[in-house]
Design a protein around this motif. Sequence first.
Motif, PDB file in Angstrom:
ATOM      1  N   LYS A 160       1.263  -1.372  -0.245  1.00 18.50           N
ATOM      2  CA  LYS A 160       0.321   0.186   0.095  1.00 18.50           C
ATOM      3  C   LYS A 160       0.917   1.613  -0.463  1.00 18.50           C
ATOM      4  N   GLU A 204       3.876   1.547  -1.251  1.00 13.06           N
ATOM      5  CA  GLU A 204       4.778   1.309  -2.872  1.00 13.06           C
ATOM      6  C   GLU A 204       3.585   2.306  -3.578  1.00 13.06           C
ATOM      7  N   ALA A 205       2.083   1.655  -3.090  1.00 12.29           N
ATOM      8  CA  ALA A 205       0.980   2.788  -4.254  1.00 12.29           C
ATOM      9  C   ALA A 205       0.598   3.567  -3.456  1.00 12.29           C
ATOM     10  N   SER A 206       1.096   4.443  -2.626  1.00  8.12           N
ATOM     11  CA  SER A 206       0.426   5.411  -2.192  1.00  8.12           C
ATOM     12  C   SER A 206      -0.780   5.839  -1.788  1.00  8.12           C
ATOM     13  N   GLU A 207      -1.115   4.418  -0.856  1.00  6.84           N
ATOM     14  CA  GLU A 207      -2.559   4.819  -0.351  1.00  6.84           C
ATOM     15  C   GLU A 207      -1.855   5.169   0.679  1.00  6.84           C
TER      16      GLU A 207
END
Lengths: 155, 1114
Positions: free
Chosen positions: A126, A128-131
């Motif tokens: 998450k 990494e996915a900039s959530e």
Amino acid sequence: MADEFDFQTGESGASSTYPMQCSALRKNGFVVLKGRPCKIVEMSTSKTGKHGHAKVNLVGIDIFTNKKYEDMCPSTHNMDVPAIKRSEYQLVNINDGYMCLMDEHGEIREDLPVPNNDIGKDIEAKFEASEDFMVTVLSAMGEECAVGLKAMASK
Amino acid sequence: VKLPAPPSMVSTEQRQHAEHIFLSFRKSKSPFAICKHILETSKVDYVLFQAATAIMEAVVREWILLEKTSIESLRTFLLTYVLQRPNLQKYVREQILLAVAVIVKRGSLDKSINCKSIFHEVGQLISSGNPTSGIQSVCLLVGASLCLSFLCFYASAFHSIFSFHPPVLPAPQEEDLRQIFVLTMEVLQEFSRRENLNAQMSSVFQRYLALANQVLSWNFLPPNHILSFSKSAQNVTLKPTESWREALLDTRVMDLFFTVHRKIREDSDMAQDSLQCLAQLASMHGPIFPDESAQVSYLAHLVEGLLSMINGIEIEDSEAVGIANIISNLITMFPRSILTALPSDLFTSFINCLTLLTCSFGRSAALEEVLDKDDMVYMEAYDKLLESWLTLVQDEEHFPRGCFVQPAVQVFNSYIQCHLAAPDGTRNLSVSGIATHDEEEINELQEDDRELFSDQLSSVGMLGRVAADHLLTFRTQQQLMASSDPGSVDRKVLDDLYEDIHWLILVSGYLLADDPQGETPLIPSEVMEFSIKHSTEVDINTTLQILGSPGEKASSIPGCNRTDSVIRLLSAVLRTSEVESRATRASLTQLLSPQMGKDIVWFLRRWAKTYLLMDEKLYEQISIPLSTAFGPDTEGAQWIVGYLLEKVINNLSVWSSEPDLANDTVELLVTLVEKRERANIVVQCENWWNLAKQFASRSPPLHLLSRSVQRTLMKALVLGGFAHMDLDAKQQYWAEVLHPLQQRFLNLINQENFAQISQEEAVKQEIVATLEALCGIAEATQIDNVASLFSFLMDFLSSCIGLMEVYSNTPETINLIIEVFVEVAHKQICYLGETKSMKLYEACLTLLQVYSKNNLGRKRSDATAEEDQYQDLLLIMELLTNLLSKEFIDFSDTDEVFRGQEQGTPASSRTVSAADVVLYGVNIVLPLMSQDLLKFPSLCNQYYKLITFICEIFPEKIPQLPEDLFKSLMFSLELGMTSMSSEISQLCLEALSPLAEQCAKNQEKDTPLFIATRHFLKLVFDMLVLQKHNTEMTVAAGEALYTLVCLHQAEYSELVESLLSSQRDAVIYQRLADAFNKLTASSTPPAMDRKQKVAFLKSLEEFVANVGGLLCVK
């Protein structure tokens, strides 16, 4: 019991465990077994002979390691119950395997590693996915660990 | 074909390969010729066995394809085959005979085989053959097997072929049964004359004995005989028609069975059959008896035979149950007038014999317990006999006055004796006379003696009442008093003493009072009469003195013999209780028995329910001592309420560590306050107020009690608050009990920094304690207090929703919050009027919304994450089901109970129904329900129960669901139907009919529901026609299929067409087509009409029987 505690003070000085009579423990509650903070997953009573006194049989799961522990003791005895605390932090960064966490007052801590399990992988993915998400940190008896996450509602 | 060989010669693969060949061989089409060939030429038993099996399975499978003549010749072939080969291996012969029997049975289904001719054959078989040759035994065996084929189902044989049970097979004609019985009697007669039976002959003998038993266990009642016969042969009583007079009323028949039993009684298997036959004869009733005198002489003959049988022998272990069955049957089945018409000395001998037998079985049963035997035959026999006594004693007025008193004394005393330790009794004495003592571990699942032996205890208690005159005066109370002096501290001696007291209290409890569930328990009339009868000899003041001085020895009070015995028995228990309480005050708790403590409060609760403040209007006559001691407005009643309360408080403080004892204790407290009259006295006691204050302050020792006990204590305290008090007292009471709870809670959650301190242990404990208390308050709901309790609880419920946010990451707290809602809905929804219900619906909805919001996107890694979620969902499901229950259990009388509280809200404002809330709830729950979670059986069950409920109660709401929800609901149904347990599958099938009916009502095509039902039609069709399924499901599936067929007739025809067109075999094609035509013949065109549906279901049974086999042929 109310007099034993003062709701006004902050968290400092709180004891990490407190005693409780065995019979007042309950399933889904917590207890210290073999020196480890455990969640009680099974609790039953038995007695020796028809006129014997009750004994409590406990099965607990270590809240940090997931290891199973069992214990039995007379139900009049006191057992230690760990003080359990859950806190939520916003994940700001991951640095060298350590999480950078911010609490609601904006204070940052960087002393907790990304756990080496599924949640840890989720946290990394998450991130990494900039959530945006919150991390739940569980603490008991001086130990702390990230045990969960919650996506932040889109505000 | 590979043959069986020693393991050394073939490998496992070869063996498996060979097994596979046999299996596929058995499934091959029309294997008759090759099987015959194998039977005639092969010498390998196993191959012969397989050939017989193949024939049997193929015949049933292809029945409707076969010519009747070829079936007949096949049958003759098999019979002749067996008769010509007396030396066949037993298992091969049995299998061939089974094949014959199955053929005969299947033939009788469509009447293609004539029963008469079969009986003729059997008769010839039995009479033929030289008695000395081995042939005779074979003939007899074949005969027995044929006879059996009329009586049994061979369901297993049908089952293995079809994967379902056959449809109801025609019952044998009575005429056939009688023929079988007569033939059987002949054979038994023949055998009973013979000396020294060899092993083979005695197995033939056993076969016929079993056959006789089958006939006598036949249920002669008309329609459903087959079902009841197959399920519980033991419970069927013999009720033959008049046509059996000749066969059964002949005394020689009964004599024959007594003779046979004498001959074989040492063989435990056969003895079971012969005793069962006698037991069936003992149950005979109905039109077979031309008049009463015939019945009397039949019974007299039976009793004579029985007495001479029992008196002449030492009873074997294996006979005990059988003999008890005979006695219990004759006592249950013969009318009292017939029993009393027996010659009086015969009747007396019978009762004496019964008394001795009961006492002796009782002793043997006690011995069995000591030895911890697995098979408790004497216990079972003892239970039966005690039950028979109960039957006799309940009808006491029909029998000569007092004729049961002496027997009752004996049986009662022997029961007590078996349960007391030496020297008064014989408990724990093994055969050698040495006391045994074991310290086994007992877990919480083991039932308490008072439930485990409740049947025995009720009988014994009843007998004790009959013998009240003798018993109430001495035994139990004296022993109780003598034993309640724990002077010694040797644990073993103490345990023996406790065990004595344990049984004495249990017997006393059952003696003095009944425990009728739900009704107001009355003082047993025997006890009342006894007390009245002796009231003239009783000195009331001394009686009260005995009652009021539990701390003193009863014998030290002058005139203690001139006191009421019923009260003395209570006072004996009170004395025991006092000894216990004093021991706890002297810190001797460790030496006491929690079991005895439980017994004491159990007894006191049972007693209080019946005797305390008895309602004199309920009795024809009333005993002065009893009404003076415990009646309304008496000092005695006040004193004893105070005493009981003190006992409760003492127990709760010293026994918090014993969950069962604490629980029984708090239940006693509930008993004291749940009835208004008793509660009125309770609230006058200062102790009560102290208890309330102590509990509200959450100080020790009460907070050491387990949570469930604390909950019940809360319930009791709330119930007490509705007792009669003056206004000030009442206000003060609530200020002591409920307001502190509210105050502390509000103070806590209204703190500015509540969110920050919420994880502190003290705060969490306070919250948990509050939530627990709320559950307890909800539990106290009654129709007359729901108005105030609901308002009180509603305030909390909205705060609880706030807590859901604060504790969103604390699963154990969340769980408890949901539980509060579940409890409130469970206890209160049925009383709530519209506006109140609406409030509760709204609160529940908000709860669910918050729960859902907090859990979406949440992930947890801890070990109990799944378990926690499972428990949450289970509770939510329970909550929804509780809310839904409003639709069919509704006691609210347009807000009657709230009258005066509520300003008239117009009824038209009703906008939300339970269905809306529940569907909304399901919408929230569904996304959280994963297939993994459905693997928890209880969750899965609750879930499917809920959705079936919804479909059945609100089919009209289903089409209006949002698309996603509708889709998941349909998917859930499909999943449940196809890949869950058969129970779930059945629930889903039940949900389909209302949905299809809903579609039909709307007459709109192409709606999502219409399309979904079309899909379900195919599923159900495949399930019924092509797949293996459970018979229990045929009805549910059939009903669903029928409504679906009505809705989608064209699609149904297509399904049938495509199934037919896939058949290559012309014969099968034709039979299938015929079967389908027949299936719908009675319901063309199909219409949703009950009559047609029933007709369809009926033809479906036949259809499944015929077609199931056809489609299995590969």
